[in-house]
Scaffold this motif. Structure first.
Motif, PDB file in Angstrom:
ATOM      1  N   ASP A  81     -15.845  44.276  12.851  1.00 46.02           N
ATOM      2  CA  ASP A  81     -16.590  43.379  13.016  1.00 46.02           C
ATOM      3  C   ASP A  81     -17.612  43.449  11.772  1.00 46.02           C
ATOM      4  N   ARG A  82     -18.290  44.464  12.126  1.00 41.98           N
ATOM      5  CA  ARG A  82     -19.431  44.785  10.702  1.00 41.98           C
ATOM      6  C   ARG A  82     -18.668  44.829   9.330  1.00 41.98           C
ATOM      7  N   GLN A  83     -17.591  45.522   9.292  1.00 44.06           N
ATOM      8  CA  GLN A  83     -16.895  45.426   7.950  1.00 44.06           C
ATOM      9  C   GLN A  83     -16.457  43.968   7.473  1.00 44.06           C
ATOM     10  N   GLU A  84     -16.130  43.040   8.301  1.00 46.43           N
ATOM     11  CA  GLU A  84     -15.854  41.836   8.056  1.00 46.43           C
ATOM     12  C   GLU A  84     -17.064  41.142   7.515  1.00 46.43           C
ATOM     13  N   SER A  85     -18.125  41.302   8.478  1.00 44.31           N
ATOM     14  CA  SER A  85     -19.650  40.380   8.285  1.00 44.31           C
ATOM     15  C   SER A  85     -19.984  41.026   6.618  1.00 44.31           C
ATOM     16  N   ILE A  86     -20.079  42.722   6.644  1.00 45.28           N
ATOM     17  CA  ILE A  86     -20.786  43.047   5.174  1.00 45.28           C
ATOM     18  C   ILE A  86     -19.667  42.490   4.135  1.00 45.28           C
ATOM     19  N   SER A  87     -18.603  42.367   4.472  1.00 45.20           N
ATOM     20  CA  SER A  87     -17.617  41.799   3.349  1.00 45.20           C
ATOM     21  C   SER A  87     -18.079  40.376   2.793  1.00 45.20           C
ATOM     22  N   ASN A  88     -18.118  39.543   4.033  1.00 45.28           N
ATOM     23  CA  ASN A  88     -18.546  38.142   3.591  1.00 45.28           C
ATOM     24  C   ASN A  88     -19.872  38.135   3.082  1.00 45.28           C
ATOM     25  N   LYS A  89     -20.810  38.887   3.467  1.00 49.93           N
ATOM     26  CA  LYS A  89     -22.197  38.897   2.891  1.00 49.93           C
ATOM     27  C   LYS A  89     -22.093  39.318   1.289  1.00 49.93           C
ATOM     28  N   LEU A  90     -21.249  40.312   1.159  1.00 47.87           N
ATOM     29  CA  LEU A  90     -21.129  40.861  -0.087  1.00 47.87           C
ATOM     30  C   LEU A  90     -20.364  39.674  -0.944  1.00 47.87           C
ATOM     31  N   TYR A  91     -19.589  38.743  -0.641  1.00 45.40           N
ATOM     32  CA  TYR A  91     -18.904  37.837  -1.087  1.00 45.40           C
ATOM     33  C   TYR A  91     -19.775  36.695  -1.543  1.00 45.40           C
ATOM     34  N   ARG A  92     -20.790  36.098  -0.646  1.00 48.15           N
ATOM     35  CA  ARG A  92     -21.789  35.239  -0.804  1.00 48.15           C
ATOM     36  C   ARG A  92     -22.786  35.704  -1.740  1.00 48.15           C
ATOM     37  N   ALA A  93     -23.229  36.842  -1.956  1.00 49.99           N
ATOM     38  CA  ALA A  93     -23.980  37.460  -2.926  1.00 49.99           C
ATOM     39  C   ALA A  93     -23.569  37.632  -4.069  1.00 49.99           C
ATOM     40  N   THR A  94     -22.086  38.005  -4.308  1.00 49.86           N
ATOM     41  CA  THR A  94     -21.531  37.906  -5.541  1.00 49.86           C
ATOM     42  C   THR A  94     -21.605  36.337  -6.210  1.00 49.86           C
ATOM     43  N   GLY A  95     -20.948  35.540  -5.199  1.00 43.80           N
ATOM     44  CA  GLY A  95     -20.793  34.053  -5.704  1.00 43.80           C
ATOM     45  C   GLY A  95     -22.447  33.611  -6.223  1.00 43.80           C
ATOM     46  N   LEU A  96     -23.342  33.886  -5.519  1.00 43.28           N
ATOM     47  CA  LEU A  96     -24.533  33.465  -5.897  1.00 43.28           C
ATOM     48  C   LEU A  96     -24.964  34.063  -7.407  1.00 43.28           C
ATOM     49  N   LEU A  97     -24.870  35.512  -7.461  1.00 48.70           N
ATOM     50  CA  LEU A  97     -25.060  35.841  -8.757  1.00 48.70           C
ATOM     51  C   LEU A  97     -24.227  35.601  -9.928  1.00 48.70           C
ATOM     52  N   ARG A  98     -23.080  35.264  -9.368  1.00 47.15           N
ATOM     53  CA  ARG A  98     -21.990  34.693 -10.747  1.00 47.15           C
ATOM     54  C   ARG A  98     -22.334  33.163 -10.984  1.00 47.15           C
ATOM     55  N   SER A  99     -23.053  32.701 -10.033  1.00 42.08           N
ATOM     56  CA  SER A  99     -23.375  31.284 -10.641  1.00 42.08           C
ATOM     57  C   SER A  99     -24.736  31.316 -11.323  1.00 42.08           C
TER      58      SER A  99
END
Length: 424
Positions: free
Chosen positions: A312-330
């Protein structure tokens, strides 16, 4: 109708589907009996296990198994050696008459000096089937009371005892007191107990991996927290650098998830098998002692929850990284858009300058070409005057100037207009 035969075409997988239900028949077990079962991991692949079994069969004068065999049995001494291939391990089962007392040495067995282990040992079991008598007292004296499991099964037809600890040979000892079981009933009970011990060990393989990954996930979570805090103040200035850092963290998370995917999935499946086998035992607790099912559940359940927590923590941190990556890319995309806008504005200014320069050049080119054309007209008029024409060449040249200039200007405009139309 009586003579009609049901010789219909069979579906391609029908025989395999029907045969699967008989793939693991329970061995008929007599009593008293001592049973050894070893489980070896497929460290070097199934071919190594097949080779070891074939060499053992040849040494006993038995026909070796076929290459793709998943089951094999051959007589060995006063018992039968049975081999079975599983997904990531193989089991080696052998039974023989019991020694004089519970836990006493069996001097001759297949796993002695002439036996080559095909892989690393993951489970080793010594199970003794004995009638009621001194064996119970002997086992109670040997087993560790702190982890002793003692219960009735099969509606009182048998008693099982074990402490899940290993003896001097590294084997988990189990005692089954037979109170009237049939050979088939003994075989079923023995197989379930062997499965419980083997699969509970395999299920626990996920725990060390989960514990090692937990520290990695904690480190990644801390680094992501630090990056997101920086994003509050320095996002636009350090967006590229932070995107590189987050991409590195994401690659670590995905690598760890790929590493643990099979192990955690296998642990979950093995845990389910243990739960199913203990449930089928139908244990009744002996007063003052714990059943196998409750003992294993208290110890396996927290380990499995740890594995699920890490997943669950792996999935959660993966989602957080995805959102942070999307924000930086924007933000990076916005900055790129701004840079592109500035570049287009600069290109527009350059185009305007080039247009002005082109218009200047066109004016100069009209004057230059007109000068040369008027010169040609002057030469023609001068020649005509010398030949007797009734005009002065300077007058003709002067009159020709506005017409030549107008003609050259009109020609240049036509050429530019034609090029503009071709550009569209």
């Amino acid at each position: 109708m009586a003579d009609r035969k049901f010789a219909f075409p069979a579906a391609p997988e029908r025989a395999r589907a029907l045969g699967e239900i008989h793939a693991r028949p329970y061995a008929l077990v007599s009593s008293p009996r001592v049973i050894f079962q070893l489980a070896f991991m497929m460290d070097g692949g199934s071919a190594v296990h097949h080779t070891a079994l074939s060499e053992l069969a040849k040494s006993r004068g038995a026909t070796p198994p076929v290459r793709d065999a998943s089951h094999y049995a051959m007589p060995w001494g006063q018992g039968t050696l049975r081999w079975e291939k599983h997904t990531e391990f193989s089991t080696w089962f052998w039974d023989c008459p019991v020694p004089d007392s519970f836990g006493a040495d069996v001097p001759v067995h297949p796993f002695g000096d002439g036996f080559t282990a095909p892989g690393s040992l993951i489970s080793g079991i010594r199970l003794e089937l004995r009638p009621e008598g001194e064996a119970l007292k002997q086992a109670l004296a040997i087993f560790d009371p702190a982890s002793l499991c003692y219960s009735e099964v099969k509606d009182g037809q048998a008693t099982i005892l074990t402490d899940f600890r290993q003896n001097g040979d590294g084997l988990t000892q189990i005692l089954v007191i037979d109170k009237g079981l049939t050979e088939a009933g003994r075989g079923a009970l023995v197989q379930r107990l062997l499965d419980i011990e083997t699969y509970r060990t395999l299920a626990m393989l996920g725990l060390p991996l989960a514990q090692s990954l937990s520290g990695e996930i904690r480190r990644i979570e801390d680094e992501l927290t630090a990056i997101t805090q920086r994003m509050k103040t320095d996002a636009r200035e350090e967006a590229d650098q932070m995107l590189g850092e987050i991409t590195g963290l994401a690659s670590e998370v995905e690598a760890n998830a790929a590493l643990s995917l099979y192990r955690f999935g296998a642990s979950k499946a093995y845990y389910g098998i243990v739960q199913e086998r203990t449930k089928v035992l139908g244990e009744s607790p002996v007063s003052g002692f714990e059943t196998l099912g409750s003992f294993l559940e208290r110890r396996l359940a927290p380990a499995m929850r740890t594995c699920r927590s890490v997943e669950d923590r792996q999935e959660s941190i993966s989602n957080k990284l995805y959102r942070a990556t999307g924000l930086l890319r924007s933000w990076i995309d916005v900055e790129l858009e701004r840079q592109n806008s500035d570049l287009l504005a600069s290109m527009n200014r350059r185009a305007n300058l080039q247009l002005r320069l082109q218009q200047t050049v066109e004016g100069l080119s009209v004057a230059a070409v007109s000068y040369y054309v008027i010169g040609l007209v002057g030469y023609l008029a001068k020649g005509a005057e010398e030949l007797g024409a009734p005009f002065h060449y300077t007058t003709v040249t002067a009159i020709a100037v506005p017409f030549v200039v107008a003609l050259i200007w009109w020609t240049v405009r036509r050429i530019r207009k034609s090029h503009a139309e071709d550009g569209h």
